[in-house]
Design a protein around this motif. Sequence first.
Motif, short mmCIF file in Angstrom:
data_model
loop_
_atom_site.label_atom_id
_atom_site.label_comp_id
_atom_site.label_asym_id
_atom_site.label_seq_id
_atom_site.Cartn_x
_atom_site.Cartn_y
_atom_site.Cartn_z
N TYR A 1 44.32 92.24 56.49
CA TYR A 1 44.00 91.10 55.64
C TYR A 1 42.50 91.00 55.43
O TYR A 1 41.72 91.23 56.35
CB TYR A 1 44.51 89.80 56.26
CG TYR A 1 46.02 89.77 56.34
CD1 TYR A 1 46.79 89.59 55.19
CD2 TYR A 1 46.67 89.93 57.56
CE1 TYR A 1 48.18 89.58 55.26
CE2 TYR A 1 48.06 89.92 57.63
CZ TYR A 1 48.81 89.74 56.47
OH TYR A 1 50.17 89.74 56.53
N THR A 2 42.13 90.66 54.21
CA THR A 2 40.73 90.43 53.91
C THR A 2 40.44 88.94 54.06
O THR A 2 41.11 88.11 53.44
CB THR A 2 40.42 90.89 52.46
OG1 THR A 2 40.70 92.28 52.38
CG2 THR A 2 38.97 90.64 52.11
N LEU A 3 39.48 88.64 54.91
CA LEU A 3 39.14 87.24 55.17
C LEU A 3 37.72 86.93 54.73
O LEU A 3 36.80 87.70 55.01
CB LEU A 3 39.27 86.92 56.66
CG LEU A 3 40.61 87.23 57.35
CD1 LEU A 3 40.54 86.82 58.82
CD2 LEU A 3 41.76 86.52 56.64
N ALA A 4 37.55 85.80 54.08
CA ALA A 4 36.20 85.29 53.80
C ALA A 4 35.89 84.26 54.86
O ALA A 4 36.64 83.30 55.04
CB ALA A 4 36.16 84.66 52.41
N LEU A 5 34.80 84.48 55.60
CA LEU A 5 34.37 83.52 56.62
C LEU A 5 33.13 82.80 56.11
O LEU A 5 32.10 83.43 55.85
CB LEU A 5 34.03 84.25 57.93
CG LEU A 5 35.13 84.29 59.01
CD1 LEU A 5 36.43 84.81 58.45
CD2 LEU A 5 34.69 85.13 60.19
N LEU A 6 33.24 81.50 56.00
CA LEU A 6 32.14 80.68 55.51
C LEU A 6 31.72 79.71 56.62
O LEU A 6 32.25 78.62 56.70
CB LEU A 6 32.59 79.88 54.27
CG LEU A 6 33.22 80.68 53.12
CD1 LEU A 6 33.92 79.75 52.12
CD2 LEU A 6 32.16 81.50 52.40
N SER B 1 45.16 93.70 61.29
CA SER B 1 43.72 93.95 61.29
C SER B 1 43.06 93.22 60.12
O SER B 1 43.74 92.72 59.23
CB SER B 1 43.43 95.45 61.23
OG SER B 1 43.82 95.94 59.97
N PHE B 2 41.74 93.17 60.20
CA PHE B 2 41.02 92.37 59.21
C PHE B 2 39.86 93.13 58.58
O PHE B 2 39.24 93.95 59.24
CB PHE B 2 40.41 91.12 59.87
CG PHE B 2 41.39 90.33 60.68
CD1 PHE B 2 42.37 89.58 60.06
CD2 PHE B 2 41.36 90.38 62.06
CE1 PHE B 2 43.29 88.86 60.81
CE2 PHE B 2 42.27 89.66 62.82
CZ PHE B 2 43.23 88.90 62.19
N THR B 3 39.60 92.81 57.33
CA THR B 3 38.32 93.13 56.72
C THR B 3 37.63 91.79 56.55
O THR B 3 38.15 90.91 55.85
CB THR B 3 38.51 93.79 55.34
OG1 THR B 3 39.34 94.93 55.53
CG2 THR B 3 37.19 94.19 54.74
N ILE B 4 36.52 91.62 57.27
CA ILE B 4 35.90 90.30 57.28
C ILE B 4 34.60 90.31 56.48
O ILE B 4 33.75 91.17 56.66
CB ILE B 4 35.64 89.84 58.73
CG1 ILE B 4 36.99 89.51 59.39
CG2 ILE B 4 34.71 88.63 58.76
CD1 ILE B 4 36.90 89.10 60.83
N ASN B 5 34.49 89.36 55.59
CA ASN B 5 33.23 89.18 54.85
C ASN B 5 32.68 87.80 55.22
O ASN B 5 33.23 86.78 54.84
CB ASN B 5 33.49 89.27 53.34
CG ASN B 5 32.21 89.21 52.53
OD1 ASN B 5 31.11 89.18 53.10
ND2 ASN B 5 32.33 89.18 51.22
N LYS B 6 31.60 87.83 55.99
CA LYS B 6 30.99 86.57 56.44
C LYS B 6 29.91 86.20 55.43
O LYS B 6 28.95 86.94 55.25
CB LYS B 6 30.40 86.80 57.83
CG LYS B 6 30.22 85.55 58.63
CD LYS B 6 29.94 85.92 60.08
CE LYS B 6 29.47 84.72 60.88
NZ LYS B 6 29.18 85.08 62.26
N ILE B 7 30.09 85.07 54.80
CA ILE B 7 29.22 84.69 53.69
C ILE B 7 28.35 83.49 54.08
O ILE B 7 28.88 82.42 54.41
CB ILE B 7 30.07 84.33 52.45
CG1 ILE B 7 30.96 85.52 52.06
CG2 ILE B 7 29.19 83.90 51.30
CD1 ILE B 7 31.97 85.21 50.96
#
Length: 396
Positions: free
Chosen positions: A4-9, A36-42
Amino acid sequence: MTSYTLALLPGDGIGRDVMIEAEKILNIIEQLTPISFTINKIPCGGKHYLETGEEWPEGSFEFCRDEADAILLGAVGWPGAITEDGDLAGGSVILGLRSGLDLYANVRPIKLYEGVRHKIHGEFKQVWEPGMVDMLIIRENTEGLYHSLLRRSAEKAQGRNAWEPSDMEFPGLDGEVAWDPRPISRSGSERVIRFAFEAAQRRNGAPGDGKTRVTCVDKSNVTRGCQLFNQIYHEIAANYSDTETDHAYIDAFCMWAVRNPEWFDVVVTPNMFGDISTDLASVLQGGMGIAASANLGDRHGMFEPVHGSAPKYAGKNTTNPMAMINSVSLMFDWLGETKGDADCKAVADFIDMAVTETLMGDALTYDLGGDSGTSEVGDKIAGVLESLLRKHFAVA
Ligand code: IPM
Ligand code: MN
Protein backbone atom coordinates in the motif's frame (compact mmCIF):
# COMPACT_ATOMS: atom_id res chain seq x y z
CA MET A 1 2.54 -9.67 -0.41
CA THR A 2 0.22 -6.69 -0.65
CA SER A 3 1.72 -3.25 -0.88
CA TYR A 4 0.00 0.00 0.00
CA THR A 5 1.10 3.52 -0.76
CA LEU A 6 0.66 5.77 2.24
CA ALA A 7 0.89 9.54 2.49
CA LEU A 8 2.13 10.55 5.94
CA LEU A 9 1.41 14.15 6.87
CA PRO A 10 2.90 14.76 10.33
CA GLY A 11 2.03 18.47 10.22
CA ASP A 12 2.64 20.61 13.28
CA GLY A 13 3.48 20.32 16.94
CA ILE A 14 2.51 17.09 18.61
CA GLY A 15 1.25 15.85 15.23
CA ARG A 16 4.92 15.25 14.41
CA ASP A 17 5.53 13.51 17.74
CA VAL A 18 2.65 11.09 17.42
CA MET A 19 3.43 10.34 13.78
CA ILE A 20 6.78 8.91 14.90
CA GLU A 21 4.84 6.41 17.04
CA ALA A 22 2.54 5.59 14.11
CA GLU A 23 5.63 4.83 12.05
CA LYS A 24 6.82 2.38 14.72
CA ILE A 25 3.54 0.54 14.35
CA LEU A 26 3.83 0.52 10.55
CA ASN A 27 7.39 -0.86 10.80
CA ILE A 28 6.33 -3.77 12.97
CA ILE A 29 3.48 -4.55 10.59
CA GLU A 30 5.78 -4.44 7.60
CA GLN A 31 8.23 -6.80 9.32
CA LEU A 32 5.73 -9.34 10.56
CA THR A 33 2.88 -9.48 8.07
CA PRO A 34 2.50 -9.92 4.31
CA ILE A 35 1.59 -6.21 4.13
CA SER A 36 4.20 -3.75 2.91
CA PHE A 37 4.20 -0.03 2.36
CA THR A 38 5.52 2.66 0.10
CA ILE A 39 5.60 5.66 2.39
CA ASN A 40 5.74 9.26 1.28
CA LYS A 41 6.24 11.55 4.26
CA ILE A 42 5.17 15.03 3.27
CA PRO A 43 6.13 18.09 5.33
CA CYS A 44 3.17 20.39 5.82
CA GLY A 45 1.31 22.72 8.15
CA GLY A 46 1.68 26.14 9.73
CA LYS A 47 5.30 25.86 10.83
CA HIS A 48 6.22 24.61 7.38
CA TYR A 49 4.38 27.60 5.95
CA LEU A 50 6.35 30.04 8.08
CA GLU A 51 9.60 28.37 7.00
CA THR A 52 8.88 27.93 3.30
CA GLY A 53 5.94 30.14 2.34
CA GLU A 54 3.85 27.14 1.32
CA GLU A 55 1.51 24.94 3.28
CA TRP A 56 2.90 21.81 1.62
CA PRO A 57 5.04 21.12 -1.43
CA GLU A 58 3.52 21.52 -4.87
CA GLY A 59 1.97 18.27 -6.05
CA SER A 60 1.17 16.98 -2.55
CA PHE A 61 -2.58 17.16 -2.98
CA GLU A 62 -2.27 15.32 -6.30
CA PHE A 63 -0.13 12.65 -4.64
CA CYS A 64 -2.78 12.13 -1.98
CA ARG A 65 -5.49 12.00 -4.63
CA ASP A 66 -3.79 9.93 -7.31
CA GLU A 67 -1.15 7.78 -5.64
CA ALA A 68 -1.98 7.20 -2.00
CA ASP A 69 -4.11 4.27 -0.89
CA ALA A 70 -4.57 6.02 2.45
CA ILE A 71 -3.48 9.18 4.22
CA LEU A 72 -2.32 9.59 7.81
CA LEU A 73 -2.39 13.09 9.25
CA GLY A 74 -0.90 14.25 12.57
CA ALA A 75 -2.29 17.74 13.18
CA VAL A 76 -1.99 21.22 11.71
CA GLY A 77 -1.84 24.66 13.30
CA TRP A 78 1.06 26.75 14.57
CA PRO A 79 1.13 30.05 16.47
CA GLY A 80 1.24 33.00 14.09
CA ALA A 81 0.88 30.82 11.02
CA ILE A 82 -1.82 32.56 9.01
CA THR A 83 -1.86 32.65 5.21
CA GLU A 84 -1.80 35.91 3.28
CA ASP A 85 -5.57 35.51 2.89
CA GLY A 86 -5.98 35.44 6.65
CA ASP A 87 -6.70 31.73 6.93
CA LEU A 88 -5.23 29.00 9.09
CA ALA A 89 -1.92 27.94 7.52
CA GLY A 90 -2.23 24.19 7.09
CA GLY A 91 -5.94 24.58 6.41
CA SER A 92 -5.49 23.64 2.77
CA VAL A 93 -3.98 20.38 3.96
CA ILE A 94 -6.68 19.23 6.35
CA LEU A 95 -9.73 21.05 5.00
CA GLY A 96 -8.44 20.94 1.42
CA LEU A 97 -8.16 17.15 1.56
CA ARG A 98 -11.52 16.74 3.28
CA SER A 99 -13.34 18.67 0.59
CA GLY A 100 -10.98 18.02 -2.34
CA LEU A 101 -11.15 14.24 -1.90
CA ASP A 102 -14.83 14.27 -0.96
CA LEU A 103 -14.14 12.79 2.47
CA TYR A 104 -17.70 13.48 3.45
CA ALA A 105 -17.97 11.33 6.58
CA ASN A 106 -15.80 12.17 9.56
CA VAL A 107 -16.14 9.07 11.71
CA ARG A 108 -15.27 9.57 15.36
CA PRO A 109 -15.65 6.60 17.68
CA ILE A 110 -16.20 7.47 21.35
CA LYS A 111 -15.42 4.39 23.38
CA LEU A 112 -14.46 4.10 27.03
CA TYR A 113 -11.89 1.34 27.27
CA GLU A 114 -11.48 -0.93 30.24
CA GLY A 115 -9.12 0.58 32.79
CA VAL A 116 -9.57 4.13 31.52
CA ARG A 117 -11.05 6.75 33.77
CA HIS A 118 -13.15 9.32 32.00
CA LYS A 119 -12.63 12.97 32.72
CA ILE A 120 -15.89 14.29 34.00
CA HIS A 121 -15.47 16.27 37.26
CA GLY A 122 -11.97 17.24 36.13
CA GLU A 123 -10.43 14.51 38.21
CA PHE A 124 -9.88 10.83 37.84
CA LYS A 125 -13.13 9.36 38.93
CA GLN A 126 -14.96 6.41 37.47
CA VAL A 127 -18.68 6.86 37.08
CA TRP A 128 -19.68 4.56 34.24
CA GLU A 129 -18.77 1.05 33.45
CA PRO A 130 -16.50 1.11 30.40
CA GLY A 131 -19.14 -0.64 28.29
CA MET A 132 -21.55 2.26 28.85
CA VAL A 133 -19.75 4.58 26.44
CA ASP A 134 -19.55 3.26 22.91
CA MET A 135 -20.94 5.62 20.31
CA LEU A 136 -19.95 6.60 16.81
CA ILE A 137 -20.29 10.27 15.98
CA ILE A 138 -20.44 10.88 12.25
CA ARG A 139 -19.71 14.45 11.36
CA GLU A 140 -20.56 15.81 7.93
CA ASN A 141 -17.15 16.85 6.67
CA THR A 142 -17.34 18.93 3.50
CA GLU A 143 -19.96 21.62 3.89
CA GLY A 144 -21.79 23.66 6.51
CA LEU A 145 -19.78 26.43 8.15
CA TYR A 146 -16.51 25.00 6.85
CA HIS A 147 -17.67 25.63 3.32
CA SER A 148 -16.80 29.29 3.70
CA LEU A 149 -13.08 28.59 3.19
CA LEU A 150 -13.82 26.66 0.02
CA ARG A 151 -16.04 29.44 -1.18
CA ARG A 152 -13.43 32.10 -0.56
CA SER A 153 -10.79 30.20 -2.48
CA ALA A 154 -13.17 29.48 -5.36
CA GLU A 155 -14.05 33.16 -5.56
CA LYS A 156 -10.43 34.16 -5.37
CA ALA A 157 -9.64 31.83 -8.27
CA GLN A 158 -12.39 33.51 -10.28
CA GLY A 159 -11.16 36.97 -9.33
CA ARG A 160 -14.36 37.68 -7.41
CA ASN A 161 -15.11 38.59 -3.84
CA ALA A 162 -18.75 38.31 -2.90
CA TRP A 163 -18.04 38.86 0.76
CA GLU A 164 -18.70 42.52 1.17
CA PRO A 165 -22.01 42.52 3.00
CA SER A 166 -24.55 45.20 2.17
CA ASP A 167 -26.84 46.70 4.78
CA MET A 168 -29.73 44.88 3.15
CA GLU A 169 -28.21 41.52 3.91
CA PHE A 170 -27.86 42.11 7.65
CA PRO A 171 -30.85 44.10 8.90
CA GLY A 172 -30.34 45.31 12.42
CA LEU A 173 -26.56 45.00 12.37
CA ASP A 174 -24.45 48.12 12.38
CA GLY A 175 -20.93 48.73 11.24
CA GLU A 176 -18.46 46.10 10.23
CA VAL A 177 -19.85 42.59 9.76
CA ALA A 178 -17.94 39.39 9.22
CA TRP A 179 -19.94 36.42 8.13
CA ASP A 180 -19.73 32.80 7.15
CA PRO A 181 -22.52 31.22 5.17
CA ARG A 182 -23.46 27.70 6.17
CA PRO A 183 -24.74 25.88 3.11
CA ILE A 184 -26.15 22.41 3.65
CA SER A 185 -27.01 20.51 0.48
CA ARG A 186 -29.41 17.69 -0.19
CA SER A 187 -26.77 15.51 -1.83
CA GLY A 188 -24.18 16.24 0.87
CA SER A 189 -26.69 15.36 3.57
CA GLU A 190 -27.96 12.26 1.84
CA ARG A 191 -24.56 10.67 1.48
CA VAL A 192 -23.46 11.23 5.07
CA ILE A 193 -26.79 10.22 6.60
CA ARG A 194 -26.89 7.07 4.49
CA PHE A 195 -23.33 6.39 5.63
CA ALA A 196 -24.45 6.70 9.26
CA PHE A 197 -27.31 4.23 8.81
CA GLU A 198 -25.01 1.77 7.07
CA ALA A 199 -22.45 2.11 9.87
CA ALA A 200 -25.18 1.40 12.43
CA GLN A 201 -26.01 -1.91 10.71
CA ARG A 202 -22.47 -3.14 11.40
CA ARG A 203 -22.54 -2.35 15.14
CA ASN A 204 -24.07 -3.95 18.19
CA GLY A 205 -26.47 -1.16 19.06
CA ALA A 206 -26.45 1.32 21.93
CA PRO A 207 -24.67 0.06 25.03
CA GLY A 208 -27.62 0.91 27.26
CA ASP A 209 -30.33 -1.16 25.58
CA GLY A 210 -28.66 -2.88 22.62
CA LYS A 211 -30.93 -1.08 20.14
CA THR A 212 -29.59 -0.07 16.76
CA ARG A 213 -30.23 3.64 16.76
CA VAL A 214 -29.19 6.61 14.65
CA THR A 215 -29.59 9.98 16.35
CA CYS A 216 -29.86 13.05 14.15
CA VAL A 217 -28.27 15.99 15.97
CA ASP A 218 -29.06 19.39 14.53
CA LYS A 219 -30.58 22.81 15.21
CA SER A 220 -33.65 22.42 13.04
CA ASN A 221 -35.73 24.56 15.40
CA VAL A 222 -33.74 27.57 14.19
CA THR A 223 -31.80 27.06 10.98
CA ARG A 224 -32.90 26.27 7.43
CA GLY A 225 -29.87 24.11 6.71
CA CYS A 226 -30.67 21.89 9.67
CA GLN A 227 -34.29 21.65 8.60
CA LEU A 228 -33.16 20.19 5.30
CA PHE A 229 -30.67 17.91 7.06
CA ASN A 230 -33.39 16.68 9.42
CA GLN A 231 -35.91 16.16 6.61
CA ILE A 232 -33.39 14.08 4.66
CA TYR A 233 -32.57 12.12 7.81
CA HIS A 234 -36.23 11.05 8.01
CA GLU A 235 -36.38 10.22 4.31
CA ILE A 236 -33.38 7.93 4.62
CA ALA A 237 -34.51 6.45 7.93
CA ALA A 238 -37.63 5.18 6.16
CA ASN A 239 -35.42 2.66 4.34
CA TYR A 240 -34.05 1.26 7.62
CA SER A 241 -37.10 0.05 9.46
CA ASP A 242 -35.07 -2.02 11.95
CA THR A 243 -33.10 1.00 13.06
CA GLU A 244 -34.57 3.22 15.73
CA THR A 245 -34.83 6.89 14.75
CA ASP A 246 -33.89 9.49 17.29
CA HIS A 247 -33.38 13.23 17.37
CA ALA A 248 -31.70 15.79 19.59
CA TYR A 249 -30.96 19.46 19.13
CA ILE A 250 -27.25 20.05 19.42
CA ASP A 251 -27.52 21.88 22.73
CA ALA A 252 -29.57 19.11 24.29
CA PHE A 253 -27.29 16.49 22.77
CA CYS A 254 -24.35 18.00 24.66
CA MET A 255 -26.29 17.53 27.87
CA TRP A 256 -27.55 14.03 27.09
CA ALA A 257 -24.18 12.80 25.87
CA VAL A 258 -22.74 13.59 29.29
CA ARG A 259 -25.77 12.47 31.32
CA ASN A 260 -26.71 9.32 29.43
CA PRO A 261 -23.94 8.35 27.03
CA GLU A 262 -25.21 4.76 26.99
CA TRP A 263 -28.27 5.88 25.00
CA PHE A 264 -26.23 6.69 21.90
CA ASP A 265 -25.25 4.27 19.18
CA VAL A 266 -24.62 6.24 15.97
CA VAL A 267 -24.97 10.01 15.84
CA VAL A 268 -25.02 12.01 12.61
CA THR A 269 -24.61 15.77 12.59
CA PRO A 270 -23.59 18.74 10.42
CA ASN A 271 -19.96 19.77 10.22
CA MET A 272 -19.45 22.37 12.97
CA PHE A 273 -21.71 20.61 15.47
CA GLY A 274 -19.65 17.48 14.90
CA ASP A 275 -16.43 19.40 15.46
CA ILE A 276 -17.62 20.76 18.79
CA SER A 277 -19.48 17.73 20.12
CA THR A 278 -16.61 15.32 19.46
CA ASP A 279 -14.25 17.36 21.64
CA LEU A 280 -16.92 17.24 24.33
CA ALA A 281 -17.54 13.53 23.85
CA SER A 282 -13.81 12.77 24.03
CA VAL A 283 -13.91 13.39 27.80
CA LEU A 284 -16.26 10.43 28.07
CA GLN A 285 -13.51 8.19 26.78
CA GLY A 286 -10.65 9.57 28.81
CA GLY A 287 -9.82 12.62 26.76
CA MET A 288 -8.30 13.73 23.49
CA GLY A 289 -5.34 11.46 24.04
CA ILE A 290 -7.43 8.52 22.90
CA ALA A 291 -9.88 10.01 20.38
CA ALA A 292 -9.29 8.84 16.81
CA SER A 293 -10.97 9.67 13.54
CA ALA A 294 -11.42 8.53 9.98
CA ASN A 295 -12.29 10.94 7.18
CA LEU A 296 -13.97 8.77 4.60
CA GLY A 297 -15.32 9.20 1.11
CA ASP A 298 -16.30 6.70 -1.52
CA ARG A 299 -12.75 6.47 -2.84
CA HIS A 300 -10.34 7.97 -0.34
CA GLY A 301 -9.60 7.77 3.37
CA MET A 302 -7.63 10.05 5.70
CA PHE A 303 -6.99 9.11 9.32
CA GLU A 304 -6.04 11.47 12.13
CA PRO A 305 -6.32 12.00 15.85
CA VAL A 306 -9.14 14.34 16.87
CA HIS A 307 -6.70 16.46 18.87
CA GLY A 308 -4.88 19.45 17.47
CA SER A 309 -1.19 20.33 17.28
CA ALA A 310 -0.90 21.56 20.91
CA PRO A 311 2.22 23.66 20.19
CA LYS A 312 3.20 24.04 23.84
CA TYR A 313 3.59 20.28 24.20
CA ALA A 314 5.49 19.83 20.93
CA GLY A 315 8.66 17.78 21.26
CA LYS A 316 8.20 17.32 25.02
CA ASN A 317 7.58 13.56 24.84
CA THR A 318 4.47 13.89 26.98
CA THR A 319 1.66 13.48 24.44
CA ASN A 320 -0.45 10.35 24.40
CA PRO A 321 0.15 8.64 21.04
CA MET A 322 -2.96 6.46 21.37
CA ALA A 323 -5.28 8.75 19.41
CA MET A 324 -2.86 8.51 16.49
CA ILE A 325 -2.34 4.77 16.88
CA ASN A 326 -6.09 4.19 17.12
CA SER A 327 -6.37 6.18 13.88
CA VAL A 328 -3.85 3.79 12.30
CA SER A 329 -6.15 0.96 13.39
CA LEU A 330 -9.09 2.71 11.71
CA MET A 331 -6.96 2.98 8.57
CA PHE A 332 -6.30 -0.75 8.47
CA ASP A 333 -9.93 -1.49 9.13
CA TRP A 334 -10.91 0.69 6.19
CA LEU A 335 -8.22 -0.74 3.92
CA GLY A 336 -9.38 -4.22 4.88
CA GLU A 337 -12.97 -3.32 4.09
CA THR A 338 -12.41 -1.46 0.84
CA LYS A 339 -9.63 -3.65 -0.58
CA GLY A 340 -11.12 -6.91 0.67
CA ASP A 341 -7.85 -7.57 2.53
CA ALA A 342 -8.34 -9.88 5.52
CA ASP A 343 -4.77 -9.27 6.72
CA CYS A 344 -5.51 -5.56 7.07
CA LYS A 345 -8.69 -6.37 8.98
CA ALA A 346 -6.74 -8.60 11.35
CA VAL A 347 -4.05 -5.96 11.82
CA ALA A 348 -6.71 -3.38 12.71
CA ASP A 349 -8.04 -5.67 15.44
CA PHE A 350 -4.56 -6.45 16.74
CA ILE A 351 -3.70 -2.76 17.05
CA ASP A 352 -6.91 -2.25 18.98
CA MET A 353 -6.04 -5.19 21.24
CA ALA A 354 -2.53 -3.83 21.78
CA VAL A 355 -3.94 -0.45 22.83
CA THR A 356 -6.54 -2.14 25.04
CA GLU A 357 -3.87 -4.17 26.80
CA THR A 358 -1.59 -1.17 27.19
CA LEU A 359 -4.43 0.78 28.81
CA MET A 360 -4.67 -1.90 31.50
CA GLY A 361 -1.01 -1.50 32.41
CA ASP A 362 1.01 1.37 33.78
CA ALA A 363 2.84 2.62 30.69
CA LEU A 364 0.50 5.58 30.40
CA THR A 365 0.95 9.25 29.67
CA TYR A 366 0.02 11.99 32.14
CA ASP A 367 -3.46 12.49 30.70
CA LEU A 368 -4.36 8.97 31.82
CA GLY A 369 -2.77 9.34 35.22
CA GLY A 370 0.63 7.87 34.32
CA ASP A 371 4.09 9.34 33.95
CA SER A 372 5.35 7.61 30.83
CA GLY A 373 6.51 9.46 27.75
CA THR A 374 5.09 9.41 24.25
CA SER A 375 7.82 7.11 22.99
CA GLU A 376 7.53 4.70 25.93
CA VAL A 377 3.81 4.27 25.33
CA GLY A 378 4.46 3.84 21.61
CA ASP A 379 7.12 1.20 22.38
CA LYS A 380 4.77 -0.60 24.73
CA ILE A 381 1.97 -0.76 22.17
CA ALA A 382 4.42 -1.80 19.44
CA GLY A 383 5.74 -4.57 21.71
CA VAL A 384 2.30 -6.00 22.44
CA LEU A 385 1.40 -5.74 18.77
CA GLU A 386 4.59 -7.52 17.83
CA SER A 387 3.74 -10.60 19.88
CA LEU A 388 0.15 -10.67 18.60
CA LEU A 389 1.33 -10.45 15.00
CA ARG A 390 4.00 -13.11 15.52
CA LYS A 391 1.38 -15.53 16.74
CA HIS A 392 -1.20 -14.78 14.07
CA PHE A 393 1.13 -14.62 11.07
CA ALA A 394 3.27 -17.46 12.42
CA VAL A 395 6.52 -15.58 12.02
CA ALA A 396 9.47 -17.22 13.75
C1 IPM B 1 -10.76 18.81 13.86
C2 IPM B 1 -10.00 20.10 13.97
C3 IPM B 1 -10.06 20.85 12.64
C4 IPM B 1 -11.52 21.16 12.38
C5 IPM B 1 -9.22 22.14 12.57
C6 IPM B 1 -7.75 21.86 12.84
C7 IPM B 1 -9.37 22.87 11.27
O1 IPM B 1 -10.46 20.86 15.01
O2 IPM B 1 -10.39 17.96 13.02
O3 IPM B 1 -11.72 18.61 14.60
O4 IPM B 1 -12.03 22.20 12.83
O5 IPM B 1 -12.16 20.35 11.74
MN1 MN C 1 -12.01 19.89 16.18
